[in-house]
Enzyme design. Structure first.
Site, PDB file in Angstrom:
ATOM      1  N   HIS A  21     -44.354 -12.287 -47.596  1.00 36.73           N
ATOM      2  CA  HIS A  21     -44.026 -12.766 -46.255  1.00 36.73           C
ATOM      3  C   HIS A  21     -45.262 -12.537 -45.354  1.00 36.73           C
ATOM      4  CE1 HIS A  21     -42.368 -12.342 -42.166  1.00 36.73           C
ATOM      5  NE2 HIS A  21     -41.524 -13.269 -42.569  1.00 36.73           N
ATOM      6  N   PRO A  22     -45.481 -13.389 -44.341  1.00 34.39           N
ATOM      7  CA  PRO A  22     -46.704 -13.248 -43.522  1.00 34.39           C
ATOM      8  C   PRO A  22     -46.923 -11.884 -42.865  1.00 34.39           C
ATOM      9  CG  PRO A  22     -45.647 -15.344 -43.102  1.00 34.39           C
ATOM     10  CD  PRO A  22     -44.714 -14.587 -43.987  1.00 34.39           C
ATOM     11  N   ARG A  23     -45.887 -11.074 -42.725  1.00 31.24           N
ATOM     12  CA  ARG A  23     -46.128  -9.742 -42.150  1.00 31.24           C
ATOM     13  C   ARG A  23     -46.566  -8.728 -43.205  1.00 31.24           C
ATOM     14  NH1 ARG A  23     -42.048  -7.148 -37.971  1.00 31.24           N
ATOM     15  NH2 ARG A  23     -43.419  -5.381 -38.339  1.00 31.24           N
ATOM     16  N   LYS A  24     -46.621  -9.175 -44.460  1.00 26.15           N
ATOM     17  CA  LYS A  24     -47.035  -8.246 -45.508  1.00 26.15           C
ATOM     18  C   LYS A  24     -48.563  -8.271 -45.661  1.00 26.15           C
ATOM     19  CE  LYS A  24     -42.809  -6.972 -46.243  1.00 26.15           C
ATOM     20  NZ  LYS A  24     -42.098  -7.694 -45.183  1.00 26.15           N
ATOM     21  N   VAL A  25     -49.068  -7.455 -46.593  1.00 27.79           N
ATOM     22  CA  VAL A  25     -50.522  -7.251 -46.672  1.00 27.79           C
ATOM     23  C   VAL A  25     -51.248  -8.523 -47.118  1.00 27.79           C
ATOM     24  CG1 VAL A  25     -52.295  -5.908 -47.885  1.00 27.79           C
ATOM     25  CG2 VAL A  25     -50.300  -4.770 -46.943  1.00 27.79           C
TER      26      VAL A  25
END
Ligand code: PLP
Length: 374
Positions: free
Chosen positions: A178-182
């Site tokens: 997901h875009p909030r992941k690294v």
């Protein structure tokens, strides 16, 4: 100045990789997914990896092929994103919540055994915000009680436990893109395992339970008539996502270096503010700082929500700390009382941290937190 809480680290390399896949005509799960899986498995030090549409579907698939079903219980922390507990429910099983160690925000190892019953089949520890749990202790409890361990490693790409990357410790582990992941593929997930039979079953499970993959059929010189030995789902990643993931994997060392450097600046500044507590990182782990949180202590002049609002007025986005799943209406019948989870969910704030964050943006966050709290 407007500072977001997170931003994916994308440029023309990802754009070109995705455009090349579109031009190739093979856009669903195919050669790029196979390449991404190989790169990911090699990176974490696992023998196999299986790509999926998200970490949530990865967790569901991993639990289902491990035989978790109705009547079974799975030990999970309540301090996590709701998908952790939902994936257990998706299998028809029950999530049993265990409190956390507030120093690390991870499940308290010493409280697991008290939560076990005859129905317990698995432990699903979460490497919360990228900080690894004590895997050796969890594996020891699992071995003693004959339980499966499935790691929710949604946030833990690139984090290390005792010198080894998360995903390489012999358990099945599930990651999120997901875009909030690294690293990101828009949406997406990955399961790593050292068990060839589990890997094979996962490949079928994500592909409607079908006996062969589309790639195998496409590249075969002989006709293949597929069969469906078991019920499956469509949890396939696309080749467009995988192409993006391959580029992101090349950037991962830089991403980790920058994240750790910014977290170092935050730790240095915030540890000097008497009403804040900064994350505790045990000496045997390497944190990826997927999220950076601080806890507001009783002597803080404002509460957590007031701090978030005052920061927003200065152009700084933040998020509340990780949720407490047991307090959500859909889990309220569990009647769990988890005092440390409740303290942490109420008093922690997640601050901006992303690889393209400029020095003056980091300074702006530090200065404003200090101005509000000191
Ligand atoms: C701990 C944890 N588990 C699972 C998930 C679900 O990941 P996804 O959005 O890829 O389904 C998340 C996402 O935020 C998460 O933080």
């Amino acid at each position: 100045m407007r500072i977001e809480v997170a931003k994916p680290y994308l440029d023309e390399q990802e754009q070109k990789a995705v455009a090349d896949v579109v031009a190739s005509g093979w856009i669903s799960q195919g050669p790029k997914v196979a390449e991404f899986e190989k790169i990911f498995a090699d990176y974490v030090g696992a023998q196999y990896s299986v790509a999926t549409t998200s970490c949530t579907t990865a967790l569901h698939a991993a639990l289902a092929v491990s035989g978790i079903g109705p009547g079974d219980e799975v030990i999970v922390p309540s301090l996590s994103f709701i998908a952790t507990a939902n994936s257990v429910v998706h299998c028809g099983a029950t999530s049993v919540f265990v409190d956390i160690n507030p120093e690390t925000c991870n499940m308290d190892i010493n409280k697991i055994e008290a939560a076990l019953t005859k129905k317990t089949k698995a432990i699903m520890p979460v490497h919360q915000m990228g900080l690894p749990v004590d895997i050796d202790s969890i594996n020891a409890i699992a071995q003693k009680h004959n339980l499966i361990v499935i790691e929710d490693a949604a946030c833990a790409i690139g984090s290390e436990y005792k010198g080894k990357r998360i995903g390489g410790h012999g358990n099945t582990a599930c990651f999120s893109f997901h875009p909030r992941k690294v690293i990101t593929t828009g949406e997406g997930g990955m399961i790593t395992t050292n068990n060839s039979e589990v890997a094979e079953r996962l490949r079928r499970f994500r592909h409607h339970g079908m006996s062969v993959s589309d790639l195998e059929r496409h590249t075969s010189q002989k006709i293949i008539i597929e069969s469906y030995p078991e019920i499956g789902y469509n949890y396939r990643m696309t080749d467009m996502q995988a192409a993006m993931g391959i580029v992101q994997m090349k950037k991962l060392p830089d991403i980790l270096r920058i994240r750790r450097a910014i977290a170092g600046k935050y730790n240095n500044a915030f540890s000097k503010i008497s009403c804040l507590r900064v994350p505790e990182v045990p000496e045997y782990v390497q944190h990826n700082y997927q999220s950076y949180w601080v806890e507001l202590l009783d002597n803080a002049p404002v509460n957590r929500n007031e701090l978030m609002q005052r920061l927003l007025e200065k152009g700084i986005s933040s998020r509340r700390g990780v949720m407490a799943i047991h307090r959500e209406p859909c889990y309220s019948r569990h009647n769990a009382i988890l005092l440390l989870t409740e303290r942490i969910t109420e008093n922690t704030i997640i601050l901006p941290l992303y690889p393209s964050m400029a020095d003056d943006e980091v300074r702006h966050v530090i200065d404003n937190v200090r101005n509000i709290l000191c």
